[in-house]
Design a protein around this motif. Sequence first.
Motif, PDB file in Angstrom:
ATOM      1  N   ALA A  88       0.825  -1.216   0.000  1.00  0.00           N
ATOM      2  CA  ALA A  88       0.000   0.000   0.000  1.00  0.00           C
ATOM      3  C   ALA A  88       0.856   1.261   0.000  1.00  0.00           C
ATOM      4  O   ALA A  88       0.552   2.236  -0.708  1.00  0.00           O
ATOM      5  N   SER A 144       2.140   1.860  -3.520  1.00  0.00           N
ATOM      6  CA  SER A 144       1.084   2.385  -4.386  1.00  0.00           C
ATOM      7  C   SER A 144       0.889   3.881  -4.148  1.00  0.00           C
ATOM      8  O   SER A 144       0.773   4.671  -5.092  1.00  0.00           O
ATOM      9  N   ALA A 145       0.890   4.298  -2.884  1.00  0.00           N
ATOM     10  CA  ALA A 145       0.700   5.712  -2.556  1.00  0.00           C
ATOM     11  C   ALA A 145       1.853   6.566  -3.070  1.00  0.00           C
ATOM     12  O   ALA A 145       1.657   7.715  -3.511  1.00  0.00           O
ATOM     13  N   LEU A 178      -5.550   1.109  -3.302  1.00  0.00           N
ATOM     14  CA  LEU A 178      -5.471   1.240  -1.839  1.00  0.00           C
ATOM     15  C   LEU A 178      -6.716   0.666  -1.167  1.00  0.00           C
ATOM     16  O   LEU A 178      -6.627   0.074  -0.080  1.00  0.00           O
TER      17      LEU A 178
END
Length: 416
Positions: A312, A315-316, A395
């Motif tokens: 996660a 990805s952010a 997310l």
Amino acid sequence: MPPSVHAVKTSETAATPGQKHYLTRGAGAYRRASLALFLSGFSTFSLLYCVQPLLPIFSQEFAVSPAESSLSLSLSTGFLAVAIVCAAAVSAGLGRRSLMSISLVGAALLTIATAFAPNWHLLLVIRALQGLVLGGVPAVAMAYLAEEIDPRGLGATMGLYVGGTAFGGMSGRVLTGIFAEYLTWRPALFIIGAIGLAAAIGFIALLPPSRNFVRRPGFDPRFHAKAWLGHLSNPALPFIFTIAFLAMGSFVTIYNYAGFRLVAPPYGLNQTELGLIFTVYLFGIGASSIGGLLGDRIGHFSVLLFGLALTAAGSALTLFASLPAIILGIIVLTTGFFMSHSIASGLVGKLAHGTKGHASSLYMLAYYVGSSLMGSAGGWFFAVEGWVAVVIFTLAMLALAFVSACLAQHLARRKA
């Protein structure tokens, strides 16, 4: 002489009831099995994902949208998901080794055929057939490892197999991107198919026959249905399958549409540069092996939760506009994903009671359905709201995967 170093027979054998002959670390047969399964992972994923860097090219050459171009990958993974369920049943009678060998050779030949596809629709048909053929490898490979490897070292060996899948996914993407830049996409796919065929031959030469596998002649639908329903009634396993669906869906979504973002202004990467970004898969190779070792030592669920959180975070990070930040995000995402996948796939073998091939097939079914459905759905988010929507989508999936891991941990501990 210990069972792990007995002479290997030339054909697959059935186990004696109540007796297990595990391959243990340090034995020659263990090393050959590890290398063979590494080659199977390499071949499977290089052939499956070699089209991913070509999606922008397909979009231009065949005049299709980004979501439509992703069908060249999503159809393969979708049919692969269906084939995996059938593969568990077929391998119960045919044998693990035989089915994997046929699948690897067939998939390599179909990749070569893809290079000669005259139009978009025939290319999609060949890619769908390739997914069907490849179904004989992933779930069966996991079942082979769960049956043949000493349980005390299963996490490390499963990590090595997943490392092979990471290396194959990287090689297929990187080499295809480079070859497409200088030779166009058709010769690129031909070469990838030839490399996959060589890996398949190496696999056949190296893999020891099964010694703990119990062959079931014929096809008994009631037996297979009972086996699958039994695993679905296991309190923790359905949550592990959910993690496979969501984590793989988020991972493939980022990889599918990062190419469209990076070939467009202000980045303007060419096919070679885009392909080289996929060398970050090297981090996945290391993460899968390290994750397996850490899981054996400090607890599999602890490492699984950390891996999902890392995915996660990666990805952010891709939300930042600078290219180094985007690449760093993809590195972190890849590391976290492969750590999570190696642990989750190993947990299937540990939590399943009997018919491990059927349990593995359900895990891989969820894994590839997530890749197919979520990977294509991400194209809709990309077309409507751009990259920010893609990241929010991933997310959300990873948050649900994290909750599923917590629930699986709680249920597994309560049952224990």
